[in-house]
Structures are given as structure tokens and as C-alpha cells.
Write a protein that holds these residues in place. Structure first.
Motif, PDB file in Angstrom:
ATOM      1  N   GLY A 122      -5.830  55.448  -1.208  1.00 11.82           N
ATOM      2  CA  GLY A 122      -5.054  56.272  -0.272  1.00 11.82           C
ATOM      3  C   GLY A 122      -3.831  55.612   0.286  1.00 11.82           C
ATOM      4  N   GLY A 123      -3.115  54.853  -0.503  1.00 11.83           N
ATOM      5  CA  GLY A 123      -1.871  54.271  -0.026  1.00 11.83           C
ATOM      6  C   GLY A 123      -1.915  52.766  -0.066  1.00 11.83           C
ATOM      7  N   GLY A 124      -0.752  52.172  -0.353  1.00  7.56           N
ATOM      8  CA  GLY A 124      -0.677  50.732  -0.424  1.00  7.56           C
ATOM      9  C   GLY A 124      -0.504  50.096   0.937  1.00  7.56           C
ATOM     10  N   ALA A 125      -0.379  48.769   0.924  1.00  5.79           N
ATOM     11  CA  ALA A 125      -0.277  48.020   2.183  1.00  5.79           C
ATOM     12  C   ALA A 125       0.977  48.391   2.956  1.00  5.79           C
ATOM     13  CB  ALA A 125      -0.294  46.525   1.877  1.00  5.79           C
ATOM     14  N   LEU A 126       2.058  48.692   2.228  1.00  5.51           N
ATOM     15  CA  LEU A 126       3.317  49.017   2.898  1.00  5.51           C
ATOM     16  C   LEU A 126       3.209  50.333   3.649  1.00  5.51           C
ATOM     17  CD1 LEU A 126       6.121  47.882   3.337  1.00  5.51           C
ATOM     18  CD2 LEU A 126       6.863  49.035   1.248  1.00  5.51           C
ATOM     19  N   SER A 127       2.635  51.335   3.015  1.00  5.56           N
ATOM     20  CA  SER A 127       2.499  52.634   3.678  1.00  5.56           C
ATOM     21  C   SER A 127       1.494  52.557   4.826  1.00  5.56           C
ATOM     22  CB  SER A 127       2.079  53.709   2.673  1.00  5.56           C
ATOM     23  OG  SER A 127       0.825  53.407   2.106  1.00  5.56           O
ATOM     24  N   LYS A 128       0.482  51.716   4.688  1.00  3.88           N
ATOM     25  CA  LYS A 128      -0.508  51.572   5.759  1.00  3.88           C
ATOM     26  C   LYS A 128       0.088  50.889   6.996  1.00  3.88           C
ATOM     27  CE  LYS A 128      -4.547  51.537   2.731  1.00  3.88           C
ATOM     28  NZ  LYS A 128      -5.643  50.732   2.135  1.00  3.88           N
ATOM     29  N   ALA A 129       1.143  50.096   6.791  1.00  2.70           N
ATOM     30  CA  ALA A 129       1.797  49.438   7.920  1.00  2.70           C
ATOM     31  C   ALA A 129       2.716  50.384   8.680  1.00  2.70           C
ATOM     32  CB  ALA A 129       2.606  48.241   7.422  1.00  2.70           C
ATOM     33  N   ALA A 130       3.043  51.541   8.071  1.00  4.93           N
ATOM     34  CA  ALA A 130       4.065  52.423   8.632  1.00  4.93           C
ATOM     35  C   ALA A 130       3.713  52.929  10.024  1.00  4.93           C
ATOM     36  CB  ALA A 130       4.315  53.593   7.687  1.00  4.93           C
ATOM     37  N   ASP A 131       2.465  53.364  10.240  1.00  5.76           N
ATOM     38  CA  ASP A 131       2.085  53.906  11.547  1.00  5.76           C
ATOM     39  C   ASP A 131       2.207  52.856  12.638  1.00  5.76           C
ATOM     40  OD1 ASP A 131       1.591  56.370  10.462  1.00  5.76           O
ATOM     41  OD2 ASP A 131      -0.581  56.090  10.297  1.00  5.76           O
ATOM     42  N   THR A 132       1.766  51.639  12.338  1.00  5.84           N
ATOM     43  CA  THR A 132       1.874  50.561  13.323  1.00  5.84           C
ATOM     44  C   THR A 132       3.327  50.249  13.622  1.00  5.84           C
ATOM     45  OG1 THR A 132      -0.205  49.594  12.547  1.00  5.84           O
ATOM     46  CG2 THR A 132       1.251  48.172  13.834  1.00  5.84           C
ATOM     47  N   VAL A 133       4.151  50.204  12.580  1.00  6.32           N
ATOM     48  CA  VAL A 133       5.575  49.914  12.758  1.00  6.32           C
ATOM     49  C   VAL A 133       6.234  51.002  13.597  1.00  6.32           C
ATOM     50  CG1 VAL A 133       7.790  49.727  11.558  1.00  6.32           C
ATOM     51  CG2 VAL A 133       5.780  48.517  10.684  1.00  6.32           C
ATOM     52  N   ASN A 134       5.926  52.254  13.320  1.00  4.79           N
ATOM     53  CA  ASN A 134       6.498  53.353  14.109  1.00  4.79           C
ATOM     54  C   ASN A 134       6.142  53.222  15.583  1.00  4.79           C
ATOM     55  OD1 ASN A 134       8.056  55.111  12.455  1.00  4.79           O
ATOM     56  ND2 ASN A 134       6.189  55.762  11.414  1.00  4.79           N
ATOM     57  N   ALA A 135       4.892  52.877  15.865  1.00  2.70           N
ATOM     58  CA  ALA A 135       4.460  52.716  17.248  1.00  2.70           C
ATOM     59  C   ALA A 135       5.181  51.556  17.928  1.00  2.70           C
ATOM     60  CB  ALA A 135       2.946  52.506  17.303  1.00  2.70           C
ATOM     61  N   LEU A 136       5.388  50.469  17.190  1.00  8.49           N
ATOM     62  CA  LEU A 136       6.079  49.310  17.749  1.00  8.49           C
ATOM     63  C   LEU A 136       7.542  49.617  18.067  1.00  8.49           C
ATOM     64  CD1 LEU A 136       4.752  46.433  15.448  1.00  8.49           C
ATOM     65  CD2 LEU A 136       4.280  46.704  17.892  1.00  8.49           C
ATOM     66  N   LEU A 137       8.164  50.433  17.218  1.00 10.82           N
ATOM     67  CA  LEU A 137       9.612  50.626  17.316  1.00 10.82           C
ATOM     68  C   LEU A 137      10.027  51.734  18.271  1.00 10.82           C
ATOM     69  CD1 LEU A 137      10.734  50.266  13.586  1.00 10.82           C
ATOM     70  CD2 LEU A 137      10.764  48.541  15.404  1.00 10.82           C
ATOM     71  N   TYR A 138       9.102  52.537  18.739  1.00  6.47           N
ATOM     72  CA  TYR A 138       9.496  53.738  19.485  1.00  6.47           C
ATOM     73  C   TYR A 138      10.423  53.426  20.659  1.00  6.47           C
ATOM     74  CZ  TYR A 138       9.315  58.096  22.036  1.00  6.47           C
ATOM     75  OH  TYR A 138       9.687  59.242  22.696  1.00  6.47           O
ATOM     76  N   LYS A 139      10.111  52.420  21.439  1.00  2.00           N
ATOM     77  CA  LYS A 139      10.933  52.138  22.620  1.00  2.00           C
ATOM     78  C   LYS A 139      12.303  51.574  22.271  1.00  2.00           C
ATOM     79  CE  LYS A 139      10.767  48.580  25.181  1.00  2.00           C
ATOM     80  NZ  LYS A 139      10.440  47.549  26.194  1.00  2.00           N
ATOM     81  N   TYR A 140      12.499  51.180  21.003  1.00  2.00           N
ATOM     82  CA  TYR A 140      13.794  50.651  20.586  1.00  2.00           C
ATOM     83  C   TYR A 140      14.647  51.700  19.866  1.00  2.00           C
ATOM     84  CZ  TYR A 140      12.049  46.047  21.795  1.00  2.00           C
ATOM     85  OH  TYR A 140      11.550  44.964  22.486  1.00  2.00           O
ATOM     86  N   MET A 141      14.105  52.897  19.703  1.00  2.00           N
ATOM     87  CA  MET A 141      14.854  53.938  18.998  1.00  2.00           C
ATOM     88  C   MET A 141      15.941  54.518  19.887  1.00  2.00           C
ATOM     89  SD  MET A 141      11.835  55.955  16.946  1.00  2.00           S
ATOM     90  CE  MET A 141      10.873  55.113  15.679  1.00  2.00           C
ATOM     91  N   ARG A 142      17.083  54.810  19.255  1.00  2.00           N
ATOM     92  CA  ARG A 142      18.212  55.411  19.985  1.00  2.00           C
ATOM     93  C   ARG A 142      18.290  56.885  19.643  1.00  2.00           C
ATOM     94  NH1 ARG A 142      23.627  56.483  18.650  1.00  2.00           N
ATOM     95  NH2 ARG A 142      24.921  56.728  20.501  1.00  2.00           N
ATOM     96  N   PHE A 143      18.284  57.717  20.692  1.00  2.00           N
ATOM     97  CA  PHE A 143      18.373  59.158  20.517  1.00  2.00           C
ATOM     98  C   PHE A 143      19.749  59.627  21.000  1.00  2.00           C
ATOM     99  CE2 PHE A 143      13.920  58.076  21.170  1.00  2.00           C
ATOM    100  CZ  PHE A 143      13.330  58.675  20.066  1.00  2.00           C
ATOM    101  N   HIS A 144      20.391  60.492  20.243  1.00  2.00           N
ATOM    102  CA  HIS A 144      21.711  60.984  20.613  1.00  2.00           C
ATOM    103  C   HIS A 144      21.614  61.854  21.859  1.00  2.00           C
ATOM    104  CE1 HIS A 144      24.164  59.502  17.329  1.00  2.00           C
ATOM    105  NE2 HIS A 144      23.206  59.850  16.482  1.00  2.00           N
ATOM    106  N   VAL A 145      22.593  61.706  22.728  1.00  2.98           N
ATOM    107  CA  VAL A 145      22.638  62.497  23.963  1.00  2.98           C
ATOM    108  C   VAL A 145      23.982  63.206  24.067  1.00  2.98           C
ATOM    109  CG1 VAL A 145      21.028  61.037  25.199  1.00  2.98           C
ATOM    110  CG2 VAL A 145      23.447  60.491  25.274  1.00  2.98           C
TER     111      VAL A 145
END
Length: 213
Positions: free
Chosen positions: A190-213
Motif C-alpha cells: 500500500g505505498g512506498g516509504a516516500l508516500s508513507k512519509a507524506a502525511d507526517t511531512v504535511n503535518a510538520l509543514l502546516y505552520k510554515y505554509m504561506r496562504f495568499h491574502v
């Protein structure tokens, strides 16, 4: 939504979020083993760019000229959200509104961590800000960004290793041995190591994401 034009006046020396030494430590590779250095350097560049793209921003410290038009005064928000942040107080070189008309430094304030610039009093578009913002990379990258980049590199290395050996079968008879690939060399689960890391990476990066205003 504001119309923002960004001109880089002094580009960063590095956009990498990890040093080679940090990446090797994450991967469990000794400092004296240089056999994978070129591959790891490539991954650092690739996945640092992936992280920056996911966050919709440039993390490296650069000197830029930003010109803002559109959804500004006389609307209800006398604020600009600068694209390169964090920004120190003394890293703002000038604020002009309109271009050529300098706004006194006493009339604005910067929220350092977010790059939010608030201007008091009347002003009109276009407004131009020349400043230096971002992180001094790679050493100055926040630990969270380093961790996210490291997870992606770990996943890439794991998948490369798995691809190289998965599905390899052999038949031996006396002194002869034949090797072949079974099932196209694809791993299951059901997915390789890279895809399995994606959810964790997304959670880590959320506060650093820039949203257009």
C-alpha cells in the motif's frame, strides 16, 4: 487578493534546508563514508525544493523588492504580509507609497516572525517594500523544516534500496545460478516509504505554509 510583484535583488547563496552532514546523520551514514555523497546532495536540493513548494514560499534569506497593488487601501486592512519571512526590524530598507514617496519608519511596524507589516496613516497603491527576509540556510533552517526534509530523503533512499532488491529471485543448479525479476520488481503493502512519509511531512509543514491574502 493583492497583486504582488517580487523582484530578487540579492539571491541567497543556498536554498538547502539540510547540510550534507545533517542528512548523513539522519540516514545513519558515518561521516567517513562518502560513497553516497553525490546522491545525498541531489536529494537535499530536490527535497528542500519540494518542502518550499509545498509551503508556497522561499525560505532562504534574500533581499527583495516587493510591489503590492489591488486589495489594499482604501479597503479595511492597512497590512502587508511580506513573502520572505521572518523579517528583523532593521532588515526593512524602505517602504514607499506610492513609489518614490518614502514612508517614515515611525509609521510602520513589522511582526518579525510572520512578516506582517502594519502601516499607520494614509497611503496609496502601489506600495513598494525593499527588505531582507528569510532564514540563513542551511544552518539557520528551523528544526521542523530539517526534520521534514530528512523524512523525505529517508523515504527516497529506502525506496531506492527496495527497488534495487525487491522481486529478485534466483535458481541455482550445481555451479550455475540464474537471477530474474518477479512481479516487475514492485514492492507491496500500500505505498512506498516516500508516500508513507507524506502525511507526517504535511503535518510538520502546516505552520510554515504561506496562504495568499
Amino acid at each position: 487578493m493583492a497583486d504582488i510583484w517580487v523582484k530578487v535583488l540579492e539571491p541567497a547563496d543556498s536554498y538547502a534546508l539540510l547540510t550534507l552532514e545533517e542528512a548523513k546523520t539522519i540516514l545513519g551514514i558515518s561521516a567517513g563514508d562518502t560513497s553516497e555523497d553525490d546522491q545525498i546532495k541531489m536529494w537535499i536540493d530536490q527535497y528542500s525544493d519540494v518542502v518550499a513548494t509545498m509551503c508556497n514560499r522561499v525560505f532562504a534569506k534574500e533581499k527583495v523588492q516587493e510591489t503590492w497593488r489591488g486589495d489594499l487601501m482604501p479597503f479595511d486592512s492597512p497590512r502587508l504580509f511580506l513573502t520572505h519571512y521572518p523579517v528583523a526590524d532593521d532588515d526593512i530598507e524602505s517602504v514607499e507609497s506610492p513609489r518614490g514617496s518614502i514612508i517614515n519608519a515611525a509609521a510602520y511596524e513589522i511582526e518579525n516572525g510572520s512578516g506582517k507589516l502594519r502601516i499607520e496613516g494614509a497611503w496609496s497603491e502601489p506600495i513598494t517594500v525593499i527588505y531582507t527576509g528569510g532564514y540563513a540556510l542551511p544552518d539557520g533552517a528551523p528544526d521542523t523544516l530539517k526534520a521534514a526534509t530528512g523524512l523525505l530523503i529517508q523515504g527516497a533512499r529506502s525506496e531506492m534500496t527496495t527497488t534495487a532488491v525487491s522481486g529478485i529471485k534466483s535458481i541455482s543448479h550445481r555451479e550455475s545460478r540464474v537471477q530474474f525479476m518477479e512481479g516487475g520488481g514492485q514492492s507491496s503493502g500500500g505505498g512506498g516509504a516516500l508516500s508513507k512519509a507524506a502525511d507526517t511531512v504535511n503535518a510538520l509543514l502546516y505552520k510554515y505554509m504561506r496562504f495568499h491574502v
